[in-house]
Design an enzyme around this catalytic site. Structure first.
Site, PDB file in Angstrom:
ATOM      1  N   GLU A   1      12.131  -8.854  17.750  1.00 54.67           N
ATOM      2  CA  GLU A   1      11.306  -9.625  16.811  1.00 54.67           C
ATOM      3  C   GLU A   1      10.295 -10.451  17.585  1.00 54.67           C
ATOM      4  OE1 GLU A   1      14.263 -11.708  14.569  1.00 54.67           O
ATOM      5  OE2 GLU A   1      14.241 -10.244  12.959  1.00 54.67           O
TER       6      GLU A   1
ATOM      7  N   THR B   1      -1.618   5.168   8.260  1.00 53.63           N
ATOM      8  CA  THR B   1      -0.348   5.775   8.654  1.00 53.63           C
ATOM      9  C   THR B   1      -0.598   6.500   9.977  1.00 53.63           C
ATOM     10  OG1 THR B   1      -0.881   7.832   7.527  1.00 53.63           O
ATOM     11  CG2 THR B   1       0.376   6.229   6.260  1.00 53.63           C
TER      12      THR B   1
ATOM     13  N   TYR C   1      16.461  -4.962  19.697  1.00 60.00           N
ATOM     14  CA  TYR C   1      15.877  -5.973  18.814  1.00 60.00           C
ATOM     15  C   TYR C   1      14.749  -6.670  19.538  1.00 60.00           C
ATOM     16  CZ  TYR C   1      17.373  -6.659  14.118  1.00 60.00           C
ATOM     17  OH  TYR C   1      17.500  -6.516  12.768  1.00 60.00           O
TER      18      TYR C   1
ATOM     19  N   ARG D   1       6.298   9.106  11.968  1.00 60.25           N
ATOM     20  CA  ARG D   1       6.182   8.560  10.605  1.00 60.25           C
ATOM     21  C   ARG D   1       6.153   7.050  10.695  1.00 60.25           C
ATOM     22  NH1 ARG D   1       6.260  10.293   5.851  1.00 60.25           N
ATOM     23  NH2 ARG D   1       6.477  12.342   6.806  1.00 60.25           N
TER      24      ARG D   1
ATOM     25  N   ASP E   1      -8.160   1.490   3.633  1.00 62.95           N
ATOM     26  CA  ASP E   1      -6.865   2.150   3.836  1.00 62.95           C
ATOM     27  C   ASP E   1      -7.188   3.562   4.292  1.00 62.95           C
ATOM     28  OD1 ASP E   1      -4.485   3.466   3.770  1.00 62.95           O
ATOM     29  OD2 ASP E   1      -3.879   2.762   1.773  1.00 62.95           O
TER      30      ASP E   1
ATOM     31  N   LYS F   1      -0.043  11.406   9.448  1.00 65.97           N
ATOM     32  CA  LYS F   1      -0.806  12.403   8.682  1.00 65.97           C
ATOM     33  C   LYS F   1      -1.670  13.195   9.669  1.00 65.97           C
ATOM     34  CE  LYS F   1       0.040   9.752   4.532  1.00 65.97           C
ATOM     35  NZ  LYS F   1      -0.465   8.942   3.417  1.00 65.97           N
TER      36      LYS F   1
HETATM   37  C1  LIG Z   1       0.196   8.012   2.614  1.00 63.78           C
HETATM   38  C2  LIG Z   1      -0.544   6.818   2.159  1.00 63.78           C
HETATM   39  C3  LIG Z   1       0.027   5.537   2.158  1.00 63.78           C
HETATM   40  C4  LIG Z   1       1.509   5.295   2.340  1.00 63.78           C
HETATM   41  O1  LIG Z   1       2.047   5.660   3.517  1.00 63.78           O
HETATM   42  P1  LIG Z   1       3.670   5.698   3.659  1.00 63.78           P
HETATM   43  O2  LIG Z   1       3.851   5.847   5.118  1.00 63.78           O
HETATM   44  O3  LIG Z   1       4.121   6.849   2.841  1.00 63.78           O
HETATM   45  O4  LIG Z   1       4.187   4.411   3.159  1.00 63.78           O
HETATM   46  C5  LIG Z   1      -0.773   4.461   1.843  1.00 63.78           C
HETATM   47  N1  LIG Z   1      -2.065   4.630   1.525  1.00 63.78           N
HETATM   48  C6  LIG Z   1      -2.639   5.845   1.463  1.00 63.78           C
HETATM   49  C7  LIG Z   1      -4.068   5.957   1.089  1.00 63.78           C
HETATM   50  C8  LIG Z   1      -1.891   6.985   1.775  1.00 63.78           C
HETATM   51  O5  LIG Z   1      -2.474   8.170   1.697  1.00 63.78           O
END
Ligand SMILES: *Cc1c(COP(=O)(O)O)cnc(C)c1O
Length: 424
Positions: free
Chosen positions: A62, A232, A60, A241, A206, A235
């Site tokens: 935090e 993320t 933990y 993850r 994003d 990817k």
């Molecule tokens: C994959 C993705 C997310 C979400 O990611 P998670 O790890 O699945 O929550 C958010 N924004 C975009 C543009 C994505 O491609």
């Protein structure tokens, strides 16, 4: 198993829980046995997986390094500090927060940092390539915030920047968001920045899908233009993850407070350690060569599919993914996905811009090259894959025992045997 490290131990798991041990093995067999073309997936390294399967999961912590609510954080503090410093260096960013549990959690924190419920954001619409968390009605983002959406131009099928500007002036959003999950082309960050400056909006990118290509220096970075970039780590980037956020210094404390304590509880220290490992991997010339090859492969695959009548939207790709219109081969996205699946090819149906079909049917497929490039495949293999997709999608069947399914699957098996995932 080494004496000095007590973590992943497959034999112990197998002895205690053969059911779950069996799933771990059969999933490895599944991903090794077929072609993985889901654009948002990749194969993280054994080093990353080792950090994930470690006792850091127990702690933990935090708070942030040096400012924790729990004792005993001296060791995990080192891991998080390394992750933060490596992330800042990789993206040349003022500030990094590496605690977000996922892309959606990172996005939730960005909303928390900059908006109060009822305020307006301007983002790309989901059917044109955006994301659920960008203000769709099913998501917290659309329930709690007033979302206005831009789309792509009918002719170019690329982002309609004039529409972005027009909607920005009309709605005066607090935040303008660029990025999505089915955008094959580079995004004009300078144009977005200019529009944000014109209307006094925060510019949020994003970068979940393409951040790996930025890390590998294969495409331009949004960091010099944006106030905040969420992403993320699993990817193209090829880490665990999870998620992360980088931002300008002026937003650092707002972002940190929004991640914890506003949105999350204890950080996942094993995942943070795995992110640190991944950021170190991404700083190597080997990773940069990988990122460039991902794009080169995506280009060949998109063009070759086009030659089989499976048209790439926008005419091609600048990134790791392409979106394809199946209408001229008279197949739906859902049919193509099922037929490819039966032939050992994993890809997903996807809405194309101005899709006449419902989202659960869709007129398109989305393909990406992160996994097959990690396996070491190149241009020749992409041409083969295009032929196999075209055969399965147009002549195949959802039944794995159909002769076309069998014939394509045999070729897939040959191909993946030459480029094994997680080689023994
Ligand atoms: C994959 C993705 C997310 C979400 O990611 P998670 O790890 O699945 O929550 C958010 N924004 C975009 C543009 C994505 O491609």
């Amino acid at each position: 198993m080494s004496d000095t490290f007590y973590g992943s131990d497959y034999e112990a798991l197998e002895a205690f829980d053969p059911d779950i041990a069996g799933v771990l093995l059969s999933e490895l067999g599944r991903l090794r046995g077929g072609l993985q073309l889901i654009a948002s997936e990749n194969f993280s390294s054994p080093a990353v997986l080792t950090a994930l399967g470690s006792t850091l999961s127990n702690k933990y912590a935090e708070g942030y390094p040096g400012r924790r609510y729990y004792g005993g954080c001296s060791e995990v503090d080192k891991a998080e500090t390394l992750a933060i410093e490596r992330c800042k260096a990789l993206f040349d960013a003022d500030h990094a927060n590496v605690q977000a549990h996922s892309g959606a959690s990172a996005n939730q924190a960005v909303y928390g940092a900059f908006l109060t419920p009822g305020e307006t954001i301007l983002a790309m619409s989901l059917p044109h390539g955006g994301h659920l968390t960008h203000g769709t009605k099913m998501s917290f983002s659309g329930k709690w915030f007033d979302a206005v959406h831009y789309g792509v131009d009918k002719d170019t099928e690329d982002i309609d920047y004039d529409e972005v500007e027009r909607l920005a002036k009309e709605h005066r959003p607090k935040v303008i968001l660029a990025g999505g999950s089915a955008i094959p082309r580079l995004i004009d960050f300078a144009r977005f920045r200019a529009i944000c400056d014109e209307v006094g909006a925060i510019f949020w990118v994003d970068a979940a899908h393409f951040i790996g290509l930025v890390a590998g220096k294969a495409i331009p970075s949004p960091v010099p233009f944006a106030d905040v970039v969420s992403f993320t780590t699993h990817k193209v980037l090829r880490g665990p993850r999870s998620g992360a956020i980088v931002c300008r210094e002026e937003h650092a404390s707002a972002i940190d407070r929004a991640v914890f304590p506003m949105m999350q509880g204890g950080p996942q220290m094993h995942t943070i350690a795995a992110k640190a490992v991944n950021f170190k991997e991404c700083a190597t010339t080997g990773y940069q060569a990988y990122a460039a090859q991902v794009i080169a492969n995506a280009n060949v695959l998109a063009t070759a599919l086009g030659e089989y009548g499976i048209r790439p939207t926008t005419g091609g790709t600048d990134t790791h993914l392409s979106l394809h219109d199946l209408q001229s081969v008279l197949v739906t996205g859902v049919e193509a996905e099922a037929r490819c699946d039966a032939a050992g090819i994993t890809l997903n149906k996807n809405a194309i811009p101005f899709d006449p079909q419902k989202p659960n049917i869709a007129s398109g497929i989305r393909v990406g090259t992160p996994c097959v490039t990690t396996q070491g495949m190149g241009a020749d293999e992409m041409r083969t894959i295009a032929r196999l997709i075209a055969t399965a999608a147009t002549k195949g069947d959802a039944d794995p025992d159909h002769p076309v399914s069998k014939e394509v699957r045999a070729e897939v098996t040959d191909l993946v045997a030459r480029f094994p995932a997680y080689p023994r």
